[in-house]
Motif scaffolding. Structure first.
Motif, PDB file in Angstrom:
ATOM      1  N   LEU A  14       0.820  -1.208   0.000  1.00 37.52           N
ATOM      2  CA  LEU A  14       0.000   0.000   0.000  1.00 37.52           C
ATOM      3  C   LEU A  14       0.857   1.261   0.000  1.00 37.52           C
ATOM      4  O   LEU A  14       0.504   2.272  -0.618  1.00 37.52           O
ATOM      5  CB  LEU A  14      -0.948  -0.015   1.198  1.00 37.52           C
ATOM      6  CG  LEU A  14      -2.005  -1.134   1.153  1.00 37.52           C
ATOM      7  CD1 LEU A  14      -2.845  -1.125   2.423  1.00 37.52           C
ATOM      8  CD2 LEU A  14      -2.899  -0.981  -0.078  1.00 37.52           C
ATOM      9  N   SER A  15       1.992   1.205   0.693  1.00 36.81           N
ATOM     10  CA  SER A  15       2.901   2.346   0.700  1.00 36.81           C
ATOM     11  C   SER A  15       3.466   2.604  -0.695  1.00 36.81           C
ATOM     12  O   SER A  15       3.515   3.754  -1.161  1.00 36.81           O
ATOM     13  CB  SER A  15       4.041   2.093   1.692  1.00 36.81           C
ATOM     14  OG  SER A  15       5.003   3.133   1.635  1.00 36.81           O
ATOM     15  N   LEU A  16       3.876   1.519  -1.378  1.00 37.91           N
ATOM     16  CA  LEU A  16       4.378   1.668  -2.745  1.00 37.91           C
ATOM     17  C   LEU A  16       3.287   2.190  -3.678  1.00 37.91           C
ATOM     18  O   LEU A  16       3.538   3.049  -4.532  1.00 37.91           O
ATOM     19  CB  LEU A  16       4.906   0.329  -3.257  1.00 37.91           C
ATOM     20  CG  LEU A  16       6.168  -0.226  -2.599  1.00 37.91           C
ATOM     21  CD1 LEU A  16       6.515  -1.583  -3.194  1.00 37.91           C
ATOM     22  CD2 LEU A  16       7.340   0.739  -2.768  1.00 37.91           C
ATOM     23  N   ALA A  17       2.080   1.648  -3.526  1.00 37.17           N
ATOM     24  CA  ALA A  17       0.974   2.076  -4.381  1.00 37.17           C
ATOM     25  C   ALA A  17       0.675   3.557  -4.189  1.00 37.17           C
ATOM     26  O   ALA A  17       0.450   4.295  -5.161  1.00 37.17           O
ATOM     27  CB  ALA A  17      -0.265   1.244  -4.077  1.00 37.17           C
ATOM     28  N   LYS A  18       0.702   4.004  -2.935  1.00 39.30           N
ATOM     29  CA  LYS A  18       0.438   5.418  -2.654  1.00 39.30           C
ATOM     30  C   LYS A  18       1.496   6.310  -3.294  1.00 39.30           C
ATOM     31  O   LYS A  18       1.186   7.326  -3.930  1.00 39.30           O
ATOM     32  CB  LYS A  18       0.404   5.642  -1.144  1.00 39.30           C
ATOM     33  CG  LYS A  18       0.084   7.065  -0.738  1.00 39.30           C
ATOM     34  CD  LYS A  18      -0.001   7.205   0.776  1.00 39.30           C
ATOM     35  CE  LYS A  18      -0.309   8.642   1.174  1.00 39.30           C
ATOM     36  NZ  LYS A  18      -0.401   8.795   2.668  1.00 39.30           N
ATOM     37  N   GLY A  19       2.767   5.902  -3.135  1.00 44.32           N
ATOM     38  CA  GLY A  19       3.845   6.709  -3.707  1.00 44.32           C
ATOM     39  C   GLY A  19       3.823   6.733  -5.225  1.00 44.32           C
ATOM     40  O   GLY A  19       3.998   7.788  -5.845  1.00 44.32           O
ATOM     41  N   GLU A  23       3.185   9.642  -8.193  1.00 46.12           N
ATOM     42  CA  GLU A  23       4.071   9.893  -9.327  1.00 46.12           C
ATOM     43  C   GLU A  23       3.295   9.984 -10.645  1.00 46.12           C
ATOM     44  O   GLU A  23       3.870  10.284 -11.684  1.00 46.12           O
ATOM     45  CB  GLU A  23       5.095   8.757  -9.438  1.00 46.12           C
ATOM     46  CG  GLU A  23       6.063   8.644  -8.287  1.00 46.12           C
ATOM     47  CD  GLU A  23       7.157   9.692  -8.325  1.00 46.12           C
ATOM     48  OE1 GLU A  23       7.418  10.244  -9.404  1.00 46.12           O
ATOM     49  OE2 GLU A  23       7.742   9.967  -7.260  1.00 46.12           O
ATOM     50  N   GLY A  24       2.002   9.671 -10.595  1.00 44.93           N
ATOM     51  CA  GLY A  24       1.173   9.790 -11.790  1.00 44.93           C
ATOM     52  C   GLY A  24       0.793   8.474 -12.443  1.00 44.93           C
ATOM     53  O   GLY A  24       0.175   8.471 -13.515  1.00 44.93           O
ATOM     54  N   TYR A  25       1.126   7.346 -11.802  1.00 48.82           N
ATOM     55  CA  TYR A  25       0.783   6.038 -12.366  1.00 48.82           C
ATOM     56  C   TYR A  25      -0.559   5.553 -11.810  1.00 48.82           C
ATOM     57  O   TYR A  25      -0.936   5.883 -10.688  1.00 48.82           O
ATOM     58  CB  TYR A  25       1.865   5.005 -12.013  1.00 48.82           C
ATOM     59  CG  TYR A  25       3.242   5.352 -12.504  1.00 48.82           C
ATOM     60  CD1 TYR A  25       3.547   5.324 -13.864  1.00 48.82           C
ATOM     61  CD2 TYR A  25       4.250   5.712 -11.614  1.00 48.82           C
ATOM     62  CE1 TYR A  25       4.818   5.650 -14.318  1.00 48.82           C
ATOM     63  CE2 TYR A  25       5.519   6.040 -12.059  1.00 48.82           C
ATOM     64  CZ  TYR A  25       5.792   6.002 -13.410  1.00 48.82           C
ATOM     65  OH  TYR A  25       7.045   6.325 -13.860  1.00 48.82           O
ATOM     66  N   ALA A  26      -1.257   4.774 -12.617  1.00 49.30           N
ATOM     67  CA  ALA A  26      -2.416   4.036 -12.126  1.00 49.30           C
ATOM     68  C   ALA A  26      -1.887   2.722 -11.570  1.00 49.30           C
ATOM     69  O   ALA A  26      -1.148   2.019 -12.253  1.00 49.30           O
ATOM     70  CB  ALA A  26      -3.408   3.791 -13.259  1.00 49.30           C
ATOM     71  N   VAL A  27      -2.252   2.397 -10.343  1.00 46.29           N
ATOM     72  CA  VAL A  27      -1.648   1.253  -9.656  1.00 46.29           C
ATOM     73  C   VAL A  27      -2.718   0.312  -9.133  1.00 46.29           C
ATOM     74  O   VAL A  27      -3.666   0.735  -8.462  1.00 46.29           O
ATOM     75  CB  VAL A  27      -0.760   1.719  -8.478  1.00 46.29           C
ATOM     76  CG1 VAL A  27      -0.090   0.529  -7.812  1.00 46.29           C
ATOM     77  CG2 VAL A  27       0.295   2.718  -8.965  1.00 46.29           C
ATOM     78  N   ASP A  28      -2.563  -0.982  -9.416  1.00 47.80           N
ATOM     79  CA  ASP A  28      -3.389  -2.026  -8.826  1.00 47.80           C
ATOM     80  C   ASP A  28      -2.512  -2.866  -7.905  1.00 47.80           C
ATOM     81  O   ASP A  28      -1.315  -3.045  -8.176  1.00 47.80           O
ATOM     82  CB  ASP A  28      -3.992  -2.923  -9.905  1.00 47.80           C
ATOM     83  CG  ASP A  28      -4.988  -2.185 -10.779  1.00 47.80           C
ATOM     84  OD1 ASP A  28      -5.644  -1.256 -10.270  1.00 47.80           O
ATOM     85  OD2 ASP A  28      -5.108  -2.521 -11.976  1.00 47.80           O
ATOM     86  N   VAL A  29      -3.100  -3.403  -6.850  1.00 45.29           N
ATOM     87  CA  VAL A  29      -2.350  -4.187  -5.869  1.00 45.29           C
ATOM     88  C   VAL A  29      -3.065  -5.511  -5.616  1.00 45.29           C
ATOM     89  O   VAL A  29      -4.287  -5.534  -5.422  1.00 45.29           O
ATOM     90  CB  VAL A  29      -2.212  -3.429  -4.532  1.00 45.29           C
ATOM     91  CG1 VAL A  29      -1.500  -4.298  -3.492  1.00 45.29           C
ATOM     92  CG2 VAL A  29      -1.461  -2.120  -4.735  1.00 45.29           C
ATOM     93  N   VAL A  30      -2.303  -6.613  -5.633  1.00 44.83           N
ATOM     94  CA  VAL A  30      -2.805  -7.917  -5.188  1.00 44.83           C
ATOM     95  C   VAL A  30      -1.760  -8.513  -4.255  1.00 44.83           C
ATOM     96  O   VAL A  30      -0.586  -8.146  -4.301  1.00 44.83           O
ATOM     97  CB  VAL A  30      -3.105  -8.875  -6.368  1.00 44.83           C
ATOM     98  CG1 VAL A  30      -4.210  -8.314  -7.244  1.00 44.83           C
ATOM     99  CG2 VAL A  30      -1.861  -9.140  -7.190  1.00 44.83           C
ATOM    100  N   HIS A  31      -2.200  -9.447  -3.412  1.00 46.82           N
ATOM    101  CA  HIS A  31      -1.311  -9.981  -2.376  1.00 46.82           C
ATOM    102  C   HIS A  31      -1.054 -11.471  -2.511  1.00 46.82           C
ATOM    103  O   HIS A  31      -0.490 -12.082  -1.603  1.00 46.82           O
ATOM    104  CB  HIS A  31      -1.920  -9.691  -0.996  1.00 46.82           C
ATOM    105  CG  HIS A  31      -2.256  -8.258  -0.765  1.00 46.82           C
ATOM    106  ND1 HIS A  31      -1.299  -7.266  -0.697  1.00 46.82           N
ATOM    107  CD2 HIS A  31      -3.453  -7.627  -0.618  1.00 46.82           C
ATOM    108  CE1 HIS A  31      -1.888  -6.085  -0.494  1.00 46.82           C
ATOM    109  NE2 HIS A  31      -3.190  -6.283  -0.444  1.00 46.82           N
ATOM    110  N   ASP A  32      -1.424 -12.077  -3.623  1.00 46.78           N
ATOM    111  CA  ASP A  32      -1.320 -13.518  -3.806  1.00 46.78           C
ATOM    112  C   ASP A  32      -0.745 -13.816  -5.187  1.00 46.78           C
ATOM    113  O   ASP A  32      -1.076 -13.139  -6.166  1.00 46.78           O
ATOM    114  CB  ASP A  32      -2.714 -14.142  -3.663  1.00 46.78           C
ATOM    115  CG  ASP A  32      -2.716 -15.630  -3.946  1.00 46.78           C
ATOM    116  OD1 ASP A  32      -2.930 -16.011  -5.113  1.00 46.78           O
ATOM    117  OD2 ASP A  32      -2.475 -16.405  -3.016  1.00 46.78           O
ATOM    118  N   GLY A  33       0.129 -14.832  -5.266  1.00 50.24           N
ATOM    119  CA  GLY A  33       0.772 -15.143  -6.529  1.00 50.24           C
ATOM    120  C   GLY A  33      -0.186 -15.565  -7.626  1.00 50.24           C
ATOM    121  O   GLY A  33      -0.051 -15.154  -8.787  1.00 50.24           O
TER     122      GLY A  33
END
Length: 220
Positions: A14-19, A23-33
Motif C-alpha cells: 500500500l505504501s508503494l501504491a500510494k507513492g 508519481e502519476g501512475y495508475a496502480v493495482d495491488v494484489v497480495h497472492d501469486g
C-alpha cells in the motif's frame, strides 16, 4: 501508465501504491501469486512489481508462467533474499530487473522509470543485421538464423547496445552506464548474468569475451 504490484506485505504494498500513484501512475495491488498471475495475464499493464515470496505461487513461478504465455511486460522483482544465486534464478525466469529489500523508494522509482523508458523509447529504430543475427529495435524483435528469439526487456537492451557498436569491444562499465539506471547500486557482475543468458539464446560464439576489456558481438 498502469502498474501492478504483487506483494503480500500489505503495508509495503500500500505504501508503494500510494507513492507511485503520486508519481502519476495508475496502480493495482494484489497480495497472492495466483491472483497476480491472473491479473498480469489479463490486464493491460505497462510494468509489474513482483515479490518472490508469495502465497499461492512464488514470484519465480509467476514470472516464468507469464513469459511462457508470451507476455513481455517488464517485471521488477522484489525479494528479502540476497545473493547471486537468487538473482540469477530470477533473471532466468524472465525478470527484467531485481531489487533486494530493504530498498530506497527513490531507487525503486528510478528503476520503474528506467524500465518504462526503455519499453517506450521513441525515435527512429533501424533494423541491424550482424551475420545471421537481425535486431529490429522498432518491433523489439530478434531473429537468429531466421528464427525468432524471445528476449526480456533487459536482455534486449544489452544486445541492442552491443549491436550498435559493431566490431567494437564494449566494456562492462559501458554496458552498466547505458543499460542500467544511474541509481543502480548492485553488483556490476549482473552484466555477466545477462551476457550468459544471451549466449544461451543466441549461441555462445556470437558474443566474445575479450579478457580485461569487455565483450564484442561477432558477425559469424
Amino acid at each position: 501508465m498502469r502498474l501492478l504490484i504483487v506483494e503480500d506485505e500489505k503495508r509495503l504494498a500500500l505504501s508503494l501504491a500510494k507513492g507511485l500513484t503520486a508519481e502519476g501512475y495508475a496502480v493495482d495491488v494484489v497480495h497472492d501469486g495466483r491472483e497476480g498471475l491472473h491479473r498480469a495475464g489479463e490486464g493491460p499493464y505497462d510494468l509489474v512489481i513482483l515479490d518472490i515470496m508469495l502465497p499461492g505461487l512464488n514470484g519465480y513461478r509467476v514470472c516464468a508462467a507469464l513469459r511462457a504465455a508470451g507476455h513481455d511486460v517488464p517485471i521488477l522483482m522484489l525479494t528479502a533474499k540476497d545473493g547471486e544465486y537468487d538473482e540469477a534464478e530470477g533473471l532466468d525466469t524472465g525478470a527484467d530487473d531485481y531489487l533486494t529489500k530493504p530498498f530506497s523508494y527513490v531507487v525503486l522509482v528510478a528503476r520503474v522509470k528506467a524500465l518504462l523508458r526503455r519499453r517506450a523509447r521513441p525515435g527512429p529504430s533501424p533494423v541491424h543485421v550482424r551475420g545471421g543475427l537481425t535486431v529490429d529495435t522498432a518491433a523489439r524483435r530478434v531473429l537468429c538464423d531466421g528464427a525468432d528469439v524471445a528476449l526480456t526487456a533487459k536482455e534486449f537492451a544489452v544486445l541492442e547496445h552491443l549491436v550498435l557498436h559493431p566490431g567494437e569491444v564494449v566494456s562492462k562499465a559501458d554496458i552498466l552506464d547505458h543499460v542500467w539506471d544511474f541509481a543502480y547500486d548492485g553488483d556490476p557482475n549482473i552484466v555477466e548474468v545477462y551476457i550468459s543468458a544471451l549466449r544461451r539464446k543466441l549461441g555462445a560464439e556470437r558474443i566474445r569475451t575479450v579478457r580485461g576489456a569487455g565483450y564484442r558481438l561477432e558477425a559469424r
